[in-house]
Every structure is written in C-alpha cells, then in structure tokens.
Scaffold this motif. Structure first.
Motif, PDB file in Angstrom:
ATOM      1  N   SER A 569      -7.583   3.431 -18.416  1.00  0.00           N
ATOM      2  CA  SER A 569      -8.880   2.770 -18.571  1.00  0.00           C
ATOM      3  C   SER A 569      -8.734   1.439 -19.302  1.00  0.00           C
ATOM      4  O   SER A 569      -9.434   0.466 -19.014  1.00  0.00           O
ATOM      5  CB  SER A 569      -9.854   3.684 -19.320  1.00  0.00           C
ATOM      6  N   ALA A 570      -7.800   1.372 -20.283  1.00  0.00           N
ATOM      7  CA  ALA A 570      -7.557   0.114 -20.984  1.00  0.00           C
ATOM      8  C   ALA A 570      -7.006  -0.929 -20.021  1.00  0.00           C
ATOM      9  O   ALA A 570      -7.370  -2.111 -20.072  1.00  0.00           O
ATOM     10  CB  ALA A 570      -6.580   0.338 -22.137  1.00  0.00           C
ATOM     11  N   LEU A 571      -6.137  -0.507 -19.109  1.00  0.00           N
ATOM     12  CA  LEU A 571      -5.571  -1.423 -18.129  1.00  0.00           C
ATOM     13  C   LEU A 571      -6.654  -1.926 -17.174  1.00  0.00           C
ATOM     14  O   LEU A 571      -6.693  -3.107 -16.814  1.00  0.00           O
ATOM     15  CB  LEU A 571      -4.458  -0.726 -17.355  1.00  0.00           C
ATOM     16  N   SER A 572      -7.574  -1.040 -16.766  1.00  0.00           N
ATOM     17  CA  SER A 572      -8.664  -1.440 -15.869  1.00  0.00           C
ATOM     18  C   SER A 572      -9.570  -2.460 -16.538  1.00  0.00           C
ATOM     19  O   SER A 572     -10.006  -3.439 -15.915  1.00  0.00           O
ATOM     20  CB  SER A 572      -9.472  -0.209 -15.451  1.00  0.00           C
ATOM     21  N   SER A 573      -9.875  -2.232 -17.825  1.00  0.00           N
ATOM     22  CA  SER A 573     -10.728  -3.187 -18.531  1.00  0.00           C
ATOM     23  C   SER A 573     -10.027  -4.535 -18.693  1.00  0.00           C
ATOM     24  O   SER A 573     -10.663  -5.594 -18.682  1.00  0.00           O
ATOM     25  CB  SER A 573     -11.123  -2.627 -19.900  1.00  0.00           C
ATOM     26  N   MET A 574      -8.684  -4.508 -18.816  1.00  0.00           N
ATOM     27  CA  MET A 574      -7.934  -5.745 -18.917  1.00  0.00           C
ATOM     28  C   MET A 574      -8.058  -6.563 -17.631  1.00  0.00           C
ATOM     29  O   MET A 574      -8.171  -7.785 -17.656  1.00  0.00           O
ATOM     30  CB  MET A 574      -6.454  -5.439 -19.221  1.00  0.00           C
ATOM     31  N   PHE A 575      -8.077  -5.884 -16.450  1.00  0.00           N
ATOM     32  CA  PHE A 575      -8.222  -6.593 -15.181  1.00  0.00           C
ATOM     33  C   PHE A 575      -9.546  -7.364 -15.144  1.00  0.00           C
ATOM     34  O   PHE A 575      -9.605  -8.511 -14.691  1.00  0.00           O
ATOM     35  CB  PHE A 575      -8.163  -5.620 -14.012  1.00  0.00           C
ATOM     36  N   ILE A 576     -10.620  -6.724 -15.613  1.00  0.00           N
ATOM     37  CA  ILE A 576     -11.927  -7.382 -15.609  1.00  0.00           C
ATOM     38  C   ILE A 576     -11.903  -8.590 -16.536  1.00  0.00           C
ATOM     39  O   ILE A 576     -12.425  -9.664 -16.203  1.00  0.00           O
ATOM     40  CB  ILE A 576     -13.017  -6.382 -16.030  1.00  0.00           C
ATOM     41  N   ARG A 577     -11.259  -8.420 -17.710  1.00  0.00           N
ATOM     42  CA  ARG A 577     -11.195  -9.537 -18.668  1.00  0.00           C
ATOM     43  C   ARG A 577     -10.396 -10.709 -18.083  1.00  0.00           C
ATOM     44  O   ARG A 577     -10.783 -11.878 -18.230  1.00  0.00           O
ATOM     45  CB  ARG A 577     -10.548  -9.047 -19.971  1.00  0.00           C
ATOM     46  N   ILE A 578      -9.290 -10.393 -17.396  1.00  0.00           N
ATOM     47  CA  ILE A 578      -8.466 -11.447 -16.783  1.00  0.00           C
ATOM     48  C   ILE A 578      -9.262 -12.181 -15.716  1.00  0.00           C
ATOM     49  O   ILE A 578      -9.216 -13.414 -15.610  1.00  0.00           O
ATOM     50  CB  ILE A 578      -7.174 -10.845 -16.199  1.00  0.00           C
ATOM     51  N   LEU A 579     -10.011 -11.448 -14.900  1.00  0.00           N
ATOM     52  CA  LEU A 579     -10.809 -12.077 -13.854  1.00  0.00           C
ATOM     53  C   LEU A 579     -11.868 -12.999 -14.448  1.00  0.00           C
ATOM     54  O   LEU A 579     -12.145 -14.078 -13.907  1.00  0.00           O
ATOM     55  CB  LEU A 579     -11.471 -11.011 -12.975  1.00  0.00           C
ATOM     56  N   LEU A 580     -12.476 -12.597 -15.572  1.00  0.00           N
ATOM     57  CA  LEU A 580     -13.467 -13.454 -16.224  1.00  0.00           C
ATOM     58  C   LEU A 580     -12.820 -14.741 -16.730  1.00  0.00           C
ATOM     59  O   LEU A 580     -13.394 -15.836 -16.604  1.00  0.00           O
ATOM     60  CB  LEU A 580     -14.130 -12.693 -17.380  1.00  0.00           C
ATOM     61  N   LEU A 581     -11.616 -14.624 -17.311  1.00  0.00           N
ATOM     62  CA  LEU A 581     -10.906 -15.813 -17.787  1.00  0.00           C
ATOM     63  C   LEU A 581     -10.559 -16.748 -16.622  1.00  0.00           C
ATOM     64  O   LEU A 581     -10.687 -17.975 -16.722  1.00  0.00           O
ATOM     65  CB  LEU A 581      -9.622 -15.398 -18.518  1.00  0.00           C
ATOM     66  N   ILE A 582     -10.094 -16.157 -15.493  1.00  0.00           N
ATOM     67  CA  ILE A 582      -9.725 -16.970 -14.328  1.00  0.00           C
ATOM     68  C   ILE A 582     -10.965 -17.663 -13.771  1.00  0.00           C
ATOM     69  O   ILE A 582     -10.916 -18.845 -13.400  1.00  0.00           O
ATOM     70  CB  ILE A 582      -9.045 -16.094 -13.262  1.00  0.00           C
ATOM     71  N   ARG A 583     -12.103 -16.946 -13.707  1.00  0.00           N
ATOM     72  CA  ARG A 583     -13.318 -17.560 -13.183  1.00  0.00           C
ATOM     73  C   ARG A 583     -13.742 -18.749 -14.052  1.00  0.00           C
ATOM     74  O   ARG A 583     -14.116 -19.808 -13.530  1.00  0.00           O
ATOM     75  CB  ARG A 583     -14.444 -16.527 -13.115  1.00  0.00           C
ATOM     76  N   HIS A 584     -13.650 -18.581 -15.390  1.00  0.00           N
ATOM     77  CA  HIS A 584     -14.012 -19.681 -16.279  1.00  0.00           C
ATOM     78  C   HIS A 584     -13.079 -20.879 -16.072  1.00  0.00           C
ATOM     79  O   HIS A 584     -13.535 -22.028 -16.003  1.00  0.00           O
ATOM     80  CB  HIS A 584     -13.952 -19.210 -17.736  1.00  0.00           C
ATOM     81  N   ALA A 585     -11.759 -20.614 -15.937  1.00  0.00           N
ATOM     82  CA  ALA A 585     -10.797 -21.703 -15.749  1.00  0.00           C
ATOM     83  C   ALA A 585     -11.044 -22.429 -14.430  1.00  0.00           C
ATOM     84  O   ALA A 585     -10.950 -23.658 -14.352  1.00  0.00           O
ATOM     85  CB  ALA A 585      -9.368 -21.152 -15.794  1.00  0.00           C
ATOM     86  N   ILE A 586     -11.385 -21.678 -13.378  1.00  0.00           N
ATOM     87  CA  ILE A 586     -11.647 -22.293 -12.069  1.00  0.00           C
ATOM     88  C   ILE A 586     -12.883 -23.175 -12.148  1.00  0.00           C
ATOM     89  O   ILE A 586     -12.929 -24.261 -11.554  1.00  0.00           O
ATOM     90  CB  ILE A 586     -11.784 -21.203 -10.994  1.00  0.00           C
ATOM     91  N   GLU A 587     -13.907 -22.724 -12.872  1.00  0.00           N
ATOM     92  CA  GLU A 587     -15.117 -23.545 -13.015  1.00  0.00           C
ATOM     93  C   GLU A 587     -14.790 -24.871 -13.697  1.00  0.00           C
ATOM     94  O   GLU A 587     -15.310 -25.931 -13.313  1.00  0.00           O
ATOM     95  CB  GLU A 587     -16.166 -22.768 -13.814  1.00  0.00           C
ATOM     96  N   VAL A 588     -13.901 -24.832 -14.709  1.00  0.00           N
ATOM     97  CA  VAL A 588     -13.509 -26.070 -15.397  1.00  0.00           C
ATOM     98  C   VAL A 588     -12.710 -26.970 -14.458  1.00  0.00           C
ATOM     99  O   VAL A 588     -12.915 -28.185 -14.408  1.00  0.00           O
ATOM    100  CB  VAL A 588     -12.690 -25.737 -16.658  1.00  0.00           C
ATOM    101  N   LEU A 589     -11.791 -26.380 -13.672  1.00  0.00           N
ATOM    102  CA  LEU A 589     -10.997 -27.160 -12.718  1.00  0.00           C
ATOM    103  C   LEU A 589     -11.887 -27.816 -11.678  1.00  0.00           C
ATOM    104  O   LEU A 589     -11.681 -28.980 -11.299  1.00  0.00           O
ATOM    105  CB  LEU A 589      -9.966 -26.261 -12.031  1.00  0.00           C
ATOM    106  N   GLU A 590     -12.878 -27.083 -11.194  1.00  0.00           N
ATOM    107  CA  GLU A 590     -13.787 -27.637 -10.186  1.00  0.00           C
ATOM    108  C   GLU A 590     -14.569 -28.820 -10.756  1.00  0.00           C
ATOM    109  O   GLU A 590     -14.811 -29.818 -10.059  1.00  0.00           O
ATOM    110  CB  GLU A 590     -14.740 -26.548  -9.693  1.00  0.00           C
TER     111      GLU A 590
END
Length: 762
Positions: A569-590
């Motif tokens: 479950s900790a690993l699954s929650s980490m995936f969601i956190r990573i996706l949120l970080l990637i989405r934020h970084a992509i918004e900045v790149l755009e």
C-alpha cells in the motif's frame, strides 16, 4: 467389455466389407497411372530437348557467322590502304573527312557494328563520334585501353563484352547513358611490354545477339550465353549482364561436361528446371536454355490429376456406399453408443462444476466446519483431501495479464486456465493429496495437504514441484505464472483467512518480478510509517523542470527503492505522489516553453495500476521522460536554428568589416561570447572565427577569378586587415597565391562577373 466391443464393432464391419476390394482396385489404378505418367514424361522431355537444342544450335550458328564476319571485316580493313595510313602514318587534318567516310562506310555495310576504332599506339580514330581523332586522355571510352594493354588475356581475334558511353545520350530522347557492346580485337604488332601498338576494334551491338536469342526464345524458357569462366554475356531477365555465374551448380556442371551438347535436371534459383546446353565453335562460349520443369510436364501433370481425381471419387463413392450399408446395419448400436457417450460427458462436466462450486463455498465460509460433514461431502464430490491433515495454499497468477486478455477472448482464456488446472493436476497426481480451484480471471488456487506446519520455502520437494508447473505452463501453454505460498494452516475453517492473506502477498510480484515465487517468511516489511522525503520529491520535480531527465530517472529509481521496503500500500501511494509531481513539472514545462504535452493523470494512473512489476513501471516512466526530452529538444533546436540564421546574416552583412568577430556577433545577438561559440560549434561543427574566415576566403576567391580589382582592393572588400595573413590563408585554402589563382582562372576561361550568393550552410 461390452462398451469396447460396441465402439469397435462398426469399424470391423466397415473394414470387412470394403478393404479387400478397395485396396486391390486402388493399387491397380495407381500402378497403371504411374507407368503411363513416366512414359509420357520421358517423351515430353525428349521432345523439349530436341526443340531447345535446335534453338541453341541456330543461335550458335549466328555466333559463328558473327565471328567469321568480324574476322573478315577486320582482315579486309587491315589490308585497306586508307586504314593502313591510320594505323602506321600521321595523317593531315585536311584529310580527316576522307578517312572518316571510309570508316563510316564499313559501319554502314555491316549493321551489327555499333562503332569502329583504329588505334596506332598514341591516337585513336573512332566513328561515329563527335570528333574523329582522340588521344588516350581525351577519348571518352577509357575502358578500351586496359584491354589493349593486356594482350596476355586479350589476344588478337578475341571478343570482350563491356560497357561504353552512348554517343546518343543527351541527343536522342530516352537514350541511355551507357550501352553494352562486344569488342572484337584485331592487331598485328605489339611491344615488349605486352601492350598493343596498332589495333582495329570492332564494337558489335549487344542488341544484335539479344534479338537473335529472343527470336528463338519461346514459352517460359530462358536462353543466355556464358563464357568459359561462367560470366553472363547476354541479357537475362534474372541476372544482369557480366554477372558472375561461376558459383551456380548448373554452370559448374556445364563447364565440367566433356560433351559439346547435353541436358540435365537441376534446381535453379529455387525452381526445379530442365537445362539444355551446347558450346559454340567461336569464342569458346556456352549457350544455355533453362525451362521450368513444371512447364514441360504440365500436360502430364494435368492427366495425373484427372487420374487421381477419378481414383479419389472412386474411393469416396466406395466409402460412402459401404458406410451406407454399414450404417443401415449399425443404427441401433450407434444410438446406444451416442447416448452412452453423451451421458458420460454430462456426468463428468456436471461433477467438475459441482466440485468447483463446493470448494468455492468452503473458501468463502468463515464459520467452523465439521470434520465428519467434510468427509461425507468430500466422498460425495470425489475430493482427495483429508480434512484432518494440515493444508497449504499455492496461488498461481498469470503474468502479463493485460497482454493475455488482449490476445485471447473469454472462451480461450477459460480453456487456457483449464489447461493450467490440468497441468497442476497431472504433475501433483502422485505427489500429494490436492484439489485445484479456478478463481478470478488471472488466478488458479492449489489446495493441498502437507505433513507439517514448517515453512514452505524449506520444503525443497514442494518448491521443485512448483518450478516444474511453471516450466510446463510456459512450454505447453506459452503462459508465465507467478507462485505465492501461504502459511500452512490446520483446518479448512481458516481457508478464507489464509486465501485473502495469500492474495495480498501475491501483489508483491510488483517487487519480485514475473515468474517469481513468493514466500510469506521471506517478506520483510518495515513497520514504521512510510514518509516520503520532501528533498527527493523536490529533486525529481526540479530535474524534470530543468530538463535533466537522466537525473530525474535516478531520483525516481531511488524513490521507488525506498518505498519498496514498506508495504504494498505504501508503494501504491508513492505511485500517486510521483504522478502528481510529474503533472506539476509538466505544467511548468508547458508554461515556460510554450509547448503542449499529451499527459492525462487519471488515464496514466489506471495504466500504472495494471502494471505488474516495478521494472515495467520504471520503463514506462523512462519512456515518458524520453518523450518529454524529445519534445523539449525540438523546441530548443528550433530556437537555436533561428539564432544561427541570425549569425549567418550578420557575417554576410559585415563581411568587409575587419572588426567582425565572435565578440562583435555576440554583442549583436545579446549572448555571451563563450556560450555563442560553444552553441555555434555544436550545431555547425566549426568555430565562429573559422566560419568568418571561410566566408571571406570564398568571397575573395570569386573576386580574384572574376574581377579586375587589385589584390589589395579584394583584401579590403573581404575584410582582411593584414596582407600577409590574407596571402597565408588564401594559399592554405587553395594551394595557390591570389595571382596564380587569377592566372589559372583566366586560362580556363572563368571570366564571368562575380555573383556572390553563399549558401547558409557554407
């Protein structure tokens, strides 16, 4: 006993009625048709051989006639006084027309001649040509001189197939640049070096021989000419002229033959073929005809097919007739067999379904179960388990399940799962009491009795059995499965608890990978609360925003490694956190780069949830980072190209300015000189100073060659401040001083006015 007799008896009756008559008749028909087919085939081969040999001999006569005519023409020309003048005397240019008309008359008399050359050791006279006389360096057909310089391999009266320039190229519409001719050589003298002094060369049109062959080539046959070495000397629809066929088995067999003409059968380029050959009296050539064997015997094959069809119809008719009478006799018995088989299949299928339903009911039951009641039900459903012995759950999960569902339909998936059940049952049949249960689409559960409550990983025989199941499943069903072991438990009332616990353990395949074996005693999970490191979160986000995608992959790998030490479950929650970080970084790149990235958070999250291993997840994230890098690089490359175009325009505009330099240009484009120099050299593979110098030299060279300006004026117009530097760079670039370069340009007629328009990539 009665069942076996009933199932076997109809076949015995059928064979008793049909077999003796059917076998004797079919054998008679096949023997007769085989003998006739062989005789007809031999007759067809003899007929084709006679026809093809006649065609080849006709072509051979044409070749011999060609050789005799060429020998006669060359000998006649040699004793012609006018030709003798060309061979041995220096002729006046005023007499060129007379000699040219004489050579042209020879060509007009013999239409197979493409051109005639007269060579006297220094000069060569040729018709037809734009000029009449050439020296060795100016003659366009340079291929003739290596032949004349090698009399050891090209003696007098020999012929050579070669390619020469076509004088009609560029004049006549559709004329090819080069053409093939057979060059017939005649010479009477030679020097000690082995080179020819005087020679007459008759270039015979290759088209003449090709038309002679094609006039005899009919049907699907190929006729072509080879020399004694196996070189192809005539056009062929399979191989180009001058192709080396010496490695072909049929050419080797022809060259090894001691007879002048013959035939044989051989596979040619993957086609069973009939080959006829004959040798020519002239030039030591071989004429070869290749015909697909199927074309020769197609009529015979058609007759054989009709015979076989007749035999097949006879057999089918006999079988149907005999079956008709057999069926009339066996109808009552067939009905009994059919009903018996149907009842047996229904009973077997119903029994399997009832057993599966009963086992699922036990698995989902959470209350206590009576041992006596279980024994009674086990006996009813033919279950081999002993309720009083300890149990162990082995859960099989199909790996690559998304691909499995995409490849197979629901029905095929059910059959493959049933195949897994059969493999497990077959391998475990003599090893332990067990039952197999089909669960969710990707799961098969093995429930078996064990002798002790020890750890499954320590039971080497059990581990080996599961490995065999994995191997057989992969070998026969082409499916990979992961195996998860439960803890041994004492009663079936604990089945539901241990199944759910084993199911949770099976998700650790995410860490251990496909085809893994997961033991509860091997899994060590940290009990403290998992807390994501803000420092690593910022490291991943900053690396993505700054375009450092290699560092982003390293940061992502470290984050997944840390989370893997905790629960699933900790690993699954980490995936969601990573996706949120990637989405934020992509918004900045755009925002920063005016770009649009195709990334949808929810769709990507659903995709991750279907992945089965960390390697798959890491590979997918890496692919996403690589795609971001490509899109970002494309944006940067476009920006850099515009900048380099500005540099190019500044250089051409300020070419005469001695102050033009990297610092000057950097100031114009508002960049630091080191950065601009590094960027320019990366994309243009040359430094800014070298680029300026090359443009100036190119401009100066055109002015030197085409203008009347003084060298000093040209140096000033080109932006060179030092005369010595200008002369040094000019000679280094062109190998000449400016004055020598101007003199050469005048001698070559290069006097046009300058028109300086350098390409951007200069």
């Amino acid at each position: 006993m009665f069942k076996k007799f009933v199932l076997k008896n109809p076949f015995q009756l059928f064979l008793t009625i049909l077999l003796p008559f059917l076998v004797s008749t079919v054998l008679l028909l096949f023997v007769q048709s085989s003998l006739l087919s062989r005789n007809f085939e031999n007759f067809a081969l003899k007929q084709v051989y006679r026809e093809q040999l006649a065609d080849l001999q006709y072509t051979s006569r044409n070749v011999s006639t060609l050789e005799q005519t060429a020998r006669s023409v060359s000998t006649t020309a040699f004793f012609d006084d006018i030709i003798t003048d060309l061979l041995y005397s220096d002729i006046d240019s005023d007499d060129y027309v007379k000699y040219q008309i004489k050579l042209q008359s020879y060509k007009n008399i013999y239409p197979f001649l493409q051109s005639i050359y007269i060579y006297n050791g220094e000069q060569i006279y040729a018709v037809p040509r734009a000029q009449f006389i050439y020296d060795r360096t100016s003659f366009d057909d340079q291929g003739i001189f290596p032949i004349l310089d090698d009399i050891k391999n090209h003696p007098s009266h020999s012929i050579v197939l070669r390619k020469i320039p076509n004088i009609m190229s560029g004049i006549a519409t559709g004329a090819v640049k080069d053409m093939y001719v057979y060059s017939y050589l005649f010479f009477d003298s030679q020097v000690a070096s082995g080179k020819v002094n005087e020679a007459i060369i008759l270039n015979i049109s290759e088209e003449w021989l090709r038309q002679s062959i094609h006039s005899q080539n009919g049907g699907g046959s190929r006729i072509f000419v080879t020399d004694s070495t196996g070189m192809l000397l005539s056009a062929d629809q399979v191989h180009p002229l001058l192709a080396d066929l010496s490695d072909k088995p049929y050419i080797q067999q022809i060259n090894a033959s001691k007879v002048q003409a013959g035939n044989f059968r051989m596979n040619v380029e993957g086609v069973d073929s009939f080959i006829t050959y004959t040798s020519t009296d002239a030039f030591d050539w071989n004429l070869v005809s290749i015909t697909p064997y199927h074309d020769i015997v197609k009529d015979v094959e058609r007759m054989k097919q009709k015979t076989y069809l007749f035999v097949a119809l006879f057999i089918i008719g006999s079988i149907l007739l005999t079956f008709y009478f057999s069926r009339r006799l066996m109808v009552p018995m067939s009905l009994v067999i059919q009903k018996y088989n149907q009842l047996e299949m229904e009973k077997r299928g119903e029994s399997y379904d009832r057993k599966q339903q009963f086992l699922r009911k036990i698995m989902h039951s959470k209350g206590p179960l009576s041992a006596d009641e279980l024994r009674r039900q086990f006996l009813k459903y033919d279950i081999s388990l002993d309720p009083s012995t300890a149990f162990l759950i082995v859960l099989f999960k199909i790996d690559h399940f998304s691909d499995f569902c995409a490849t197979y339909g629901r029905g095929d998936r059910s059959l493959l799962k049933f195949g897994i059940v059969n493999i497990v049952t077959e391998l475990m049949q003599q090893k332990a009491a067990h039952e197999c249960l089909e669960l969710e689409e990707d799961q098969v559960m093995l429930l078996l009795n064990v002798d002790s409550l020890g750890a499954p990983s320590e039971q080497l025989a059990l581990v080996e059995w599961m490995q065999q199941i994995q191997q057989h499943t992969k070998q026969y069903l082409r499916l990979a499965v992961s195996v998860t072991f439960s803890e041994p438990f004492e009663t079936l009332s604990q089945l539901n608890f241990h199944y759910l616990k084993t199911l949770d353990l099976s998700y650790y395949r995410l860490i251990y990978g496909h085809e893994s074996m997961i033991f509860s005693e091997h899994i060590t999970v940290r009990t403290d609360d998992f807390k994501s490191s803000q420092e690593k979160d910022d490291e991943l986000k900053d690396a993505l925003i700054q375009g450092h995608f290699g560092e982003a992959k390293d940061a992502l790998s470290a984050m997944l490694k840390d989370a893997s030490a905790y629960s699933y479950s900790a690993l699954s929650s980490m995936f969601i956190r990573i996706l949120l970080l990637i989405r934020h970084a992509i918004e900045v790149l755009e925002t920063n780069h005016a770009m649009k990235v195709d990334f949808h958070f929810n769709a990507y999250l659903m995709k991750l949830q279907k992945m089965e291993t960390i390697e798959q997840i890491m590979a997918d994230f890496s692919a996403l980072f690589d795609r971001l890098a490509q899109e970002l690089e494309a944006k940067k490359d476009n920006k850099y190209l515009k900048l380099l175009d500005m540099v190019n325009q500044i250089v051409h505009r300020e070419l005469a300015n001695p102050a033009l330099s990297l610092d000057y240009i950097a100031d114009e484009v508002d960049l630091s000189p080191p950065y601009l120099g590094k960027l320019f050299k990366k994309h243009r593979l040359v430094s800014v100073s070298d680029f300026i110098n090359n443009v100036r030299l190119a401009y100066a060279s055109q002015l030197v060659a085409t203008s009347t300006d003084t060298i000093t004026d040209i140096m000033d117009k080109s932006g060179f401040a030092s005369r010595s530097h200008f002369f040094t760079q000019f000679k280094k670039a062109y190998g000449l001083t400016p004055s020598q370069y101007r003199m050469n340009a005048k001698q070559s007629g290069y006097t046009d006015k300058p028109n300086i328009d350098f390409p951007e990539s200069f």
